[in-house]
Scaffold this motif. Structure first.
Motif, short mmCIF file in Angstrom:
data_model
loop_
_atom_site.label_atom_id
_atom_site.label_comp_id
_atom_site.label_asym_id
_atom_site.label_seq_id
_atom_site.Cartn_x
_atom_site.Cartn_y
_atom_site.Cartn_z
N GLN A 86 0.86 -1.18 0.00
CA GLN A 86 0.00 0.00 0.00
C GLN A 86 0.89 1.23 0.00
N PRO A 87 0.34 2.32 -0.48
CA PRO A 87 1.18 3.51 -0.54
C PRO A 87 1.56 4.00 0.85
N MET B 169 2.42 7.39 3.07
CA MET B 169 2.32 8.84 3.05
C MET B 169 3.37 9.41 3.99
N VAL C 272 4.47 12.94 5.70
CA VAL C 272 4.05 14.31 5.91
C VAL C 272 5.27 15.15 6.24
N GLN D 134 -7.51 6.54 -2.36
CA GLN D 134 -7.56 6.90 -0.95
C GLN D 134 -7.46 8.39 -0.68
N GLN E 295 11.18 10.07 10.64
CA GLN E 295 9.79 9.84 10.31
C GLN E 295 9.02 9.49 11.57
N GLY F 293 -5.11 1.43 5.26
CA GLY F 293 -4.96 1.47 3.81
C GLY F 293 -3.74 2.22 3.33
N ILE F 294 -3.24 3.07 4.16
CA ILE F 294 -2.07 3.82 3.72
C ILE F 294 -1.25 4.05 4.96
N SER F 295 -0.01 3.90 4.85
CA SER F 295 0.77 4.18 6.05
C SER F 295 1.28 5.60 5.96
N LYS F 296 1.11 6.27 7.05
CA LYS F 296 1.33 7.70 7.01
C LYS F 296 2.41 8.06 8.01
N SER F 297 3.25 8.95 7.62
CA SER F 297 4.26 9.37 8.58
C SER F 297 4.59 10.83 8.36
N TYR F 298 5.01 11.47 9.42
CA TYR F 298 5.46 12.84 9.32
C TYR F 298 6.98 12.81 9.22
N VAL F 299 7.47 13.58 8.31
CA VAL F 299 8.90 13.50 8.06
C VAL F 299 9.58 14.81 8.44
N GLU G 235 7.52 -3.79 7.07
CA GLU G 235 7.84 -3.12 5.81
C GLU G 235 8.96 -2.12 5.95
#
Lengths: 1118, 767
Positions: free
Chosen positions: A591-592, A594, A596, A628, B174, B182-188, B248
């Motif tokens: 999955q993608p 993200m 920030v 998404q 990160q 559904g999406i892995s999100k991180s602040y960088v 991952e």
């Protein structure tokens, strides 16, 4: 004959040119002299023909007008019929233009017929009357005379006829008649005339003979060469011939015109016909050149309708300028007579853009334009024509304001005609024309002059048996490298000249070697980064969802090169509001991801691997991401956005990936979040018309310039799609796109339902179009002139190199030249535009365009080889840049002054002496006033109350990179009557002039200017029409502001929709349709585009402006 | 004596306290002459199976400056329901709940066996434990893989409601958002930029926007968990998610060119971790667990540049003032550590790399916050894996052996003042009447904050006797000290443990023998060692050694029995007899000697020395050596080169290393394979015995010691040889002339020489 001979070789041209002046004079002022043929006529005819002639040469326009009046009187009787045959339109134009202007002293006697309008008188008063586009004035006199002398008429008629426009309105009809008669009859007379002329005659014949002559005409040697390789058939010197023809024709003009006319069947207006023939010939020859105007006229004439319309025009007139005179409209028809003329200027009598366009289309649209000959004026941009490259760059790539450059700077200063070229290096070509050949010179790279670094081109002179070559730009003698050596034939040409594009074509490409690459490394394929605003506004309007949905399929259509199976371009995605979100869409991910980045003050790229990916490899991840994105931000409450950091991020990403590329920014609001490039709302309408107005066009902060500089260094082009609900400060936001060769698209108050199609269509086009990256353009010229100023979307870090982070087929660079030395009439002036760029497959290439221009020592030659459309392009861009630094009023004044100077110079030096009251316009520039007026009235220079600051800034930057065709239609919109022509006809209906007077309330019209598209519905349109177009039963049920026509299965609906589609296809941006009902409040919007009328914001009507211009000129002359 | 030993042991078991002196000299003057200060080793959370916590609030003395807790030493008037504070002598009313008390019905805190008692109080919202993983991704592939597995495993060890967060760093930092599907999100974050806490919180969107204040009012309660919830989520909610995310996790993708170190933004990563917790969960129990595989190479806190050709600083560089990044980096980490301490969070560092990782600069993070420091060669070793696992070990109640956000308050009776503390704590700067002006360790306060505690965490607390010589304390008078430790138990309960102890005062002139007999030389050695190590952090090594020597000499002069100028007559009583030996080994220990140790190793050793309890500390000072042979059962032998015999197997425990050393003969036997022959099964057993014992030690110790199995002549035998007393060296080998033992190739003085000198100096009247 001389002409012919002369023609081929440059010098000959010179001669002809000399002739030209003569012509002009003869035609305009000098007629008397020129008139050779019939002395009596001469005077009159002279003028007339001169017009005509002029017109043919390009002057054509002028002639009509001027000629018209006289013609009108005389001709009118004869022949409308004739006109009918020819092209009515012309008639109208002709007459109208001329007519109005005329208020000659003479007019009084006769003039009355011509009919200067009373009101105008004030303005024209003196004599202003015969504004004759060309030399309107002359006409009157001529008119009368012509009228008086039967014989005269014919020639004059011819001359006028076509120009008809001149023909004072009054005269118009009669004129038409006359024309008709003349035409028929004229032919012979013309011939005779030729005979008189002697020299000229030969020329004439030549043209007609076209083919035969042409060859000779076309400079013997070249011709063969040229033709041989390229086009067997036409090659002939058509081109050369044509020019000669033109040339010759002009000279003959006054008289010759007649003669010329004769040559052809003399058709209608001598001029036109003449021209036509000339043109035809030329066309055959491949020239068909500019002279077009006349032909154009011709064409219009043919439109009997025009005539028919004429009556119409008169009618409109009355309403327009009320004056008592108006009353007797019927009479007018019958008798254009003096009285009317006095009272007002007949709009039909002043030069008509429509007429000019139509004439050119008819005369030059049928034959290919062969570029083999130096200094030929190409057909108008509004004409569809094919180009055959025989050594000069196609006009699709380069157009010049003048194809005959004054030899000295003194002359140039005197004429005030800007010397500029409008260059579109990557212009798209029609499918029939081959794109430039790619030449590979191997490891040594393209062959260049050692001194000036010009690239090998057809103009380089090989000497010493081919062992050396002399640079055509700087005259330096260079050795030919052994691997490039080739023997010369007996004419001094290399034997392999036709095997090598760089020796035989005007445009071609070189493969660049590693020396031409950044860091001495071949570039990697470019990348596209989509950067999407996901703040509240963007989400609310549905933009994000729409965009993401579209991208899924659009990514399959990234530009690819040649037969490549898949595009080499990699893509990346960023969303942002107050912070930026990067996405890792590496193919190996389930999955993608993200990422920030909130550190907007110090932007950086958070990832390297997986940000820019191949679409096919990562398709699943990308699709998942695009699915998404709208969901993720569906509940966002973030309203603030940043802007500069977004660009910075994209640029850094490209830098990290070590490639060039393009950013697609989708942005909604003024970036007020705390970050570099933060903007405040500074919209202040109170500044309009003050000295501070300019700050509205200037960027708020210098930060964006610096950013743009970095982008350019990286080859990062920025395309900006704006979706503002309120002020977003386009002036500042567009700085980066502007300096990086990007585009700005603006969709105010975006709503998915209404604007979806426009946006998606623009987006698709923008994404799919072929782009060159990281480009540097340099224009080299012959010693004597040099490029001094550049306009367009690019950045320059020095004075010569135009740096374009990105360049697509729509982007145009206008280059202004100045003398720094004397030019040589014999060798002409050469331009070489070299563009070094990275193709979308990552290949480094050089595209070379060469163009040879003539040089003149006579001003008349200059005026005869001008292109008004290009001139306007330059003047608009220059003015639009001017508003950054000067008050708008000063800019407007400068424009008016310059225009007046140009015309005054012409009047003083080229036109035959005539009453100071006459307005005499060069044939090639007879539309200059009307177009200039449009520029002056444009939103940027004279904003209406409803025009927002953003709109002005938007338009300002848009115009900066427009090409000639775009500026043409942008400033003078096309107004197409939909219900006038039979439903069956598939051709585009002939346009009508952009004036309310031309609208009939029983018809439906389509108006377009390249950005907007209006469908105007008259209040008394037949119910059946309403039903079949809108599927409603009556006019009142039509929804005002409707954006889409219902899809109905009837011929009218299909035709209209088909027309709309074809119009859209012609433009680089999708035009949103707005249905405007007569008398509806939306009509105000529509009327804004009727540029010949007085505008609400204070813009002058065409007629008023023409009078004003006349006054200015007279002031200059006195 | 036996009584004292028992007494000491009993006290330690009951209260987790070991005093250097168990009978206190009654005047300041006398006390200073004792050389070894009056001090104690306190293990605040010493595990006591027999101590069930009471479920009510402690009763406090009502005097605002005292607030001592009711304890068994207080005098109680059961009839009047009054009690007298034994520190300030304030008479206090019992609270209403105590109306039913009587001599036979006493509350627990009055019973003598409850001199240590633990209260569970219901105060404040109970926040779940927080574990924030800060993971270096610039690791070798298999290292990263091992680390990922360890982390994934750890998730299963966490209580389901514990909050976890993940920050990864390499060139960038990160902060992973864990709540998204559904999406892995991180602040960088850029790894080179120092950010203030506010900036970090702004950038992470942790600060509530000012605008929606009105409307947020009612929604406030929900808002909070939502905001922070993005980064810290209950394990039970996101363990799948996080497991995948960890799975991952990729190596830092930025290219590292030849000859460069990867860019590692440890400083910023820690800063962000601290900022994140600071903004979301101040003053709740939280661990920031930093896993790093190399030195920080960029940004604030960088320890070394990325050029491989420039090695990381060594002690040599530091002495030459050549460590260009050290000061700045240290400052950065100190700042972070102090902020973290203020917020009550702790920072662990798990550094696994063959080279140094910058522990010297970062040491303050665990040191000041009570976090762990673990140093290993690779994440892919059992040393790390088991150590890490041991962090999450549970006590018999199924709770983690860890506590958070503790404050330790010390109250003394008026004859005493508090001079300072040495241990994993920071001062809370609470001045009071019982705070001494003379500081030993971290002083100037009566309260310290210990952000992370486990049952073995031990502080050295130093006192000063302030009673003047001219105001004698009445016979039988006792001094009292109360330790009040408030902390968040790993079950998230707030608890207070109160330990009150009392010792007899004695007049040093008349009762010196009592005092002498009550000397706890083990505690004293450790306490002095802590002082020495504490000094060594800020002073030059030789100065510290000189100071230690002088103290030792003075002690010997004071308590030794000798004739002046006659070294041979020198004797020490039993209660002091081992002390010089401890000092001898301490002088040789890596805590004070940096030779042969990298700065990181020194920091690592010192870190552990400052927090382990007495037993472990003693092992560190003087490693234990066991001998296994056919001559008898396993027995402890002298840590001396003479113990190295060919027919012995030696097991040495230095706390940090477990070394099994096969004597020459044994090694030959083993080589010959006797252990595999059935008839030599006893040999097999002999070989096995030390292994089993080592295993036992390994099982219990945190951090896992380095396990070394070597034999005579093996290269790793150096671990043993460097520890034993070099009684036989190449210098005196022939002098001793026996076949026993193994000569050590060193110029170090042996214990014998050391003692000789000591005696000489002690009896000398010159010093």
């Amino acid at each position: 004959m001389n002409v012919n001979q002369s023609v081929p070789p440059v010098p000959p041209f010179g001669q002809p040119q000399s002739i030209y002046p003569g012509y002009h004079q003869s035609s305009y002022g000098g007629q008397p002299g020129s008139t050779v043929p019939p002395p009596p006529y001469g005077a009159y005819n002279g003028p007339v023909p001169s017009y005509q002639q002029t017109s043919p040469q390009g002057m054509s326009r002028a002639p009509p007008s001027s000629g018209a009046p006289p013609a009108s009187t005389a001709q009118a009787p004869c022949g409308q019929a004739a006109y009918g045959q020819f092209g009515q339109g012309d008639v109208q134009n002709g007459p109208s233009s001329t007519v109005q202007m005329q208020r000659l002293p003479g007019s009084q006697p006769f003039g009355s017929p011509v009919a200067p309008v009373v009101s105008q008188p004030a303005v024209l008063q003196s004599y202003g009357p015969p504004l004759a586009s060309a030399q309107v004035t002359a006409q009157l006199a001529g008119m009368q005379i012509s009228g008086a002398v039967a014989p005269a008429p014919p020639p004059s008629g011819l001359g006028y006829g076509p120009p008809t426009s001149l023909a004072s309105a009054s005269g118009s009809f009669p004129n038409s008649g006359l024309y008709g008669t003349y035409h028929q009859g004229q032919a012979p007379p013309l011939i005779q005339a030729q005979g008189h002329l002697g020299i000229q005659t030969p020329q004439r014949p030549a043209p007609p003979q076209a083919s035969s002559f042409t060859p000779p005409a076309s400079e013997g040697p070249r011709m063969p060469s040229m033709t041989g390789p390229l086009l067997p058939g036409q090659g002939f010197g058509g081109p050369p011939v044509s020019q000669p023809n033109h040339v010759s024709s002009p000279p003959p003009q006054a008289l010759p015109p007649g003669t010329q006319m004769t040559g052809p069947p003399g058709q209608p207006p001598p001029m036109h016909f003449l021209q036509q023939p000339g043109h035809q010939l030329q066309q055959n020859g491949s020239f068909g050149p500019a002279r077009g105007p006349q032909p154009n006229y011709g064409s219009p004439y043919p439109g009997a309708s025009t005539f028919g319309s004429q009556p119409g025009p008169p009618q409109p007139l009355p309403p327009k300028r009320l004056d008592p005179d108006a009353i007797p409209s019927p009479q007018l028809n019958e008798l254009p007579p003096q009285q009317k003329t006095r009272h007002r200027i007949d709009p039909d009598a002043i030069p008509s853009p429509i007429q000019v366009i139509e004439d050119d289309r008819n005369n030059r649209g049928t034959e290919p334009f062969v570029t083999g000959v130096r200094g030929q004026v190409p057909p108008l941009v509004t004409t569809n024509f094919l180009v055959k490259d025989q050594g000069n760059a196609s006009p699709r790539y380069i157009r010049c304001t003048s194809y005959n450059i004054p030899c000295t700077s003194d002359m140039a200063k005197q004429a005030q005609v800007p010397l500029a070229a409008v260059i579109k290096p990557l212009a798209r070509l029609p499918p029939e024309e081959a794109s430039p050949y790619v030449v590979d010179h191997g490891e040594s790279g393209p062959l260049r002059c050692n001194r000036c670094k010009a690239y090998m081109c057809p103009f380089m002179q090989f000497i010493e048996g081919g062992r050396r070559f002399q640079c055509c730009f700087c005259s330096c003698i260079n050795d030919v490298p052994p691997q490039y050596f080739q023997h010369l034939d007996h004419t001094g040409k290399r034997v392999d000249a036709y095997d090598r594009p760089e020796l035989s074509l005007g445009s071609y490409e070189f493969l660049a070697t590693v020396d031409y690459c950044k860091n001495n490394k071949f570039p990697s394929p470019p990348a596209f980064i989509f950067m999407i605003d996901v703040s509240y506004n963007a989400i609310r309007t549905g933009l994000v969802r729409l965009l993401c949905e579209e991208l899924k399929s659009l990514l399959d259509f990234l530009p690819r090169e040649g037969g490549a199976e898949e595009s080499a371009i990699r893509v990346g995605f960023v969303t942002y509001n107050k912070v930026l979100h990067f996405y890792n869409v590496k193919s190996s991910l389930a999955q993608p991801q993200m990422m920030v980045v909130s550190d907007v003050a110090d932007m950086f790229v958070p990832l390297l691997d997986g940000f820019l990916v191949n679409v096919n490899e990562s398709r699943a991840v990308i699709t998942s991401l695009l699915d998404q994105i709208p969901e993720m931000f569906a509940d966002t409450r973030e309203t603030e956005t940043v802007f500069a950091p977004v660009i910075q991020a994209g640029m850094e990403a490209l830098k990290a990936a070590e490639c060039a590329g393009k950013l697609f920014l989708f942005h909604t609001s003024l970036p007020i979040a705390e970050a570099p490039g933060k903007l405040k709302n500074r919209d202040d309408r109170k500044l309009i018309n003050t000295d501070k107005e300019k700050i509205l066009f200037q960027p708020q902060t210098g930060a964006y310039q610096n950013l743009a500089k970095e982008c350019v260094a990286q080859g990062c082009c920025v395309d900006l799609f704006l979706f503002p609900n309120q002020y977003v400060d386009v002036a500042t936001l567009s700085v980066v796109p502007q300096l990086t060769g990007g585009s700005v698209y603006k969709y105010s108050c975006f709503q998915v339902e209404h604007d979806q199609e426009r946006f998606l269509s623009d987006l698709r086009r923008d994404v799919q179009k072929v782009v060159g990256f990281d480009a540097v353009m340099r224009v080299r010229t012959s010693t004597g002139i040099r490029a001094v100023d550049f306009f367009g979307a690019f950045y320059m870090s020095n004075t010569t190199d135009v740096e374009l982070a990105g360049l697509d087929g729509d982007k145009t660079v206008t280059v202004e030249f100045k003398h720094d030395d004397r030019l040589n009439e014999e060798s002409g002036a050469l331009l070489q535009c070299a563009l070094l760029y990275t193709s979308c497959a990552g290949q480094r290439r050089l595209r070379i365009h060469n163009l040879a221009l003539n040089c003149c020592t006579q001003l008349a030659d200059l005026y005869r080889n001008c292109e008004t459309d290009t001139l306007i392009n330059y003047m608009a861009k220059s003015a639009y840049r001017g508003v950054l630094n000067s008050p708008v009023k000063a800019v407007r004044d400068t424009l008016i002054t310059q225009c007046a100077q140009i015309l005054a110079c012409y009047r003083k030096n080229c036109a035959s002496p005539s009453s100071a009251g006459q307005l005499i316009l060069p044939e090639c520039m007879k539309l200059l006033p009307v177009y200039l007026n449009c520029v002056l009235k444009s939103d940027v220079l004279q904003p209406g109350a409803e025009v927002t600051t953003d709109d002005r800034a938007y338009v300002r930057q848009l115009v900066t990179s427009m090409d000639v065709a775009e500026t043409n239609v942008f400033f003078y919109p096309r107004l197409l009557p939909l219900t006038k022509s039979p439903i069956e006809s598939t051709a585009e209906p002939p346009a009508v002039r952009a004036s309310e007077e031309r609208l009939s309330n029983g018809d439906i019209y389509l108006l377009e200017n390249g950005l907007n598209l209006f469908l105007w519905v008259g209040a008394s349109v037949q119910q059946g029409v309403v039903q079949s177009l809108f599927s409603v039963s009556s006019f009142s049920l039509i929804t005002s502001g409707l954006g889409v026509l219902p899809v109905l299965d009837n011929p009218l609906s299909k035709k209209v929709r088909g027309l709309i589609d074809s119009l859209r296809a012609q433009r680089s941006r999708y035009m949103k349709l707005i249905v405007v009902k007569q008398e509806d409040k939306l009509e105000m919007l529509f009327k804004h585009f009727l540029v010949e009328d007085k505008s609400l914001s204070g813009g002058a009507s065409y007629v008023d402006f023409l009078c004003h211009m006349h006054k200015e000129i007279r002031q200059l002359l006195s | 004596m036996a009584t004292y030993l028992e007494f000491i042991q009993q006290n330690e078991e009951r209260d987790g306290v070991r005093f250097s002196w168990n009978v206190w000299p009654s005047s300041r003057l006398e006390a200073t002459r004792m050389v070894v200060p009056l001090a104690c080793l306190l293990t605040p959370l010493k595990e006591r199976l027999d101590l069930p916590p009471v479920q009510y609030e402690p009763v406090l003395c009502s005097r605002p400056t005292c607030k001592a807790v009711l304890n068994p030493l207080c005098q109680v008037d059961y009839r009047a329901k009054l009690w007298a504070c034994n520190f300030c002598f304030q008479r206090n009313q019992f609270p209403p709940a105590y109306t039913g008390i009587s001599e036979v019905h006493q509350p627990a805190e009055l019973m003598p066996q409850f001199s240590t008692i633990e209260y569970v109080v219901q105060r404040g919202a109970q926040t779940p434990l927080i574990f924030l993983y800060v993971v270096d991704t610039c690791l070798e592939e298999d290292d990263l893989q091992a680390l990922k597995e360890s982390l994934q495993m750890s998730l299963s060890l966490l209580p389901p409601d514990a909050l976890v967060g993940l920050i990864t760093f390499g060139r960038m930092v990160q902060v992973h958002e864990l709540s998204c599907e559904g999406i892995s999100k991180s602040y960088v974050f850029r790894g080179t930029k120092d950010l203030t806490a506010k900036q970090i919180q702004d950038m992470l969107g942790l600060t509530k926007p000012a605008m929606p204040m009105q409307q947020a009012r009612p929604a406030q309660p929900q808002e909070h968990p939502f905001v922070s919830g993005r980064f810290l989520q209950p394990v039970h909610k996101i363990d799948m998610n996080l497991t995948d995310l960890l799975g991952e996790l990729q190596r830092d993708p930025w290219p590292v060119t030849q000859g460069k170190r990867p860019l590692r933004s440890t400083g910023v990563a820690l800063s962000i971790a601290v900022g994140l917790l600071e903004g979301t969960f101040p003053n709740t129990g939280a661990r920031i667990m930093l896993f790093t595989g190399g030195p920080p190479t960029q940004g604030p806190g960088m320890v070394v540049g990325d050029e491989l050709k420039i090695p990381i600083r060594s002690w040599h560089d530091i002495e030459k003032d050549n460590a260009r990044f050290m000061k700045k980096a240290t400052k950065h980490y100190e700042m972070l550590a102090n902020r973290t301490a203020v917020n009550g969070h702790c920072i662990d560092i798990y550094a696994c790399a063959l080279d140094q990782t910058g522990l010297l600069e970062m040491k303050c993070c665990p040191n000041l916050t009570g976090g762990h420091m673990v140093m290993g060669d690779s994440f892919n070793t059992s040393l790390f894996k088991q150590t890490f696992q041991r962090i999450f070990s549970k006590d018999f109640n199924g709770n983690f052996r860890m506590a958070f956000g503790a404050t330790l308050e010390v109250k003394t009776s008026r004859e005493l003042k508090i001079a300072g503390a040495i241990g994993p704590c920071v001062s809370l700067n609470v001045k009071g009447p019982c705070v001494s002006e003379n500081e030993l360790g971290v002083g100037g306060t009566s309260q310290w904050k210990i952000c992370g505690l486990d049952p073995t965490s031990t502080l050295g607390i130093y006192f000063e006797v302030v009673n003047q010589h001219n105001t004698p304390i009445p016979q039988g008078g006792r001094g009292a000290i109360q330790f009040v430790t408030q902390y968040q138990h790993s079950s998230t309960q707030r608890r207070i443990r109160v330990t009150t102890i009392a010792r007899n005062w004695a007049d040093a002139q008349s009762q010196l023998r009592h005092i002498e007999a009550a000397f706890d030389q083990e505690a004293a050695a450790v306490l002095m060692a802590r002082l020495g190590v504490f000094r060594a952090e800020s002073e030059e090594g030789p100065d510290v050694l000189r100071w230690l020597d002088r103290q030792l000499i003075r002690l010997c002069q004071k308590f030794g029995q000798y004739n002046k100028e006659d070294p041979a007559s020198f004797r020490l009583s039993d209660s002091f007899s081992l002390y010089p030996q401890f000092m001898f080994h301490l002088r040789r220990s890596p805590f004070l000697q940096v030779f042969n140790n990298s700065p990181d190793e020194s920091s690592y050793y010192r870190h552990h020395f400052a927090r382990q309890d007495l037993t472990q500390s003693l092992i560190m000072i003087q490693p234990i050596l066991y001998s296994y042979s056919f001559h008898g059962p396993p027995e402890p032998v002298l840590l001396d080169s003479s113990s190295i015999l060919a027919d012995r197997i030696l097991l040495m425990d230095t706390f940090f290393q477990i070394v099994i050393y096969l004597g020459e003969t044994i090694a030959q036997w083993r080589k010959a394979g006797y252990q595999d022959m059935p008839e030599y099964e006893n040999f097999k057993h002999l070989l096995q015995a030390p292994l089993d014992d080592a295993q036992e030690i390994l099982q219990a110790r945190f951090p896992m010691p380095r396990y070394i199995n070597t034999e005579h002549g093996g290269s790793q035998a150096r671990f043993l040889l460097s520890k034993v007393n070099p009684s036989q060296t190449h210098n005196n080998l022939y002098a001793w002339g026996q076949e026993t033992g193994a000569p050590i190739l060193t110029d170090d003085v042996s214990l014998q020489v050391f003692m000789d000198h000591l005696k000489k100096l002690a009896v000398s009247s010159a010093s």
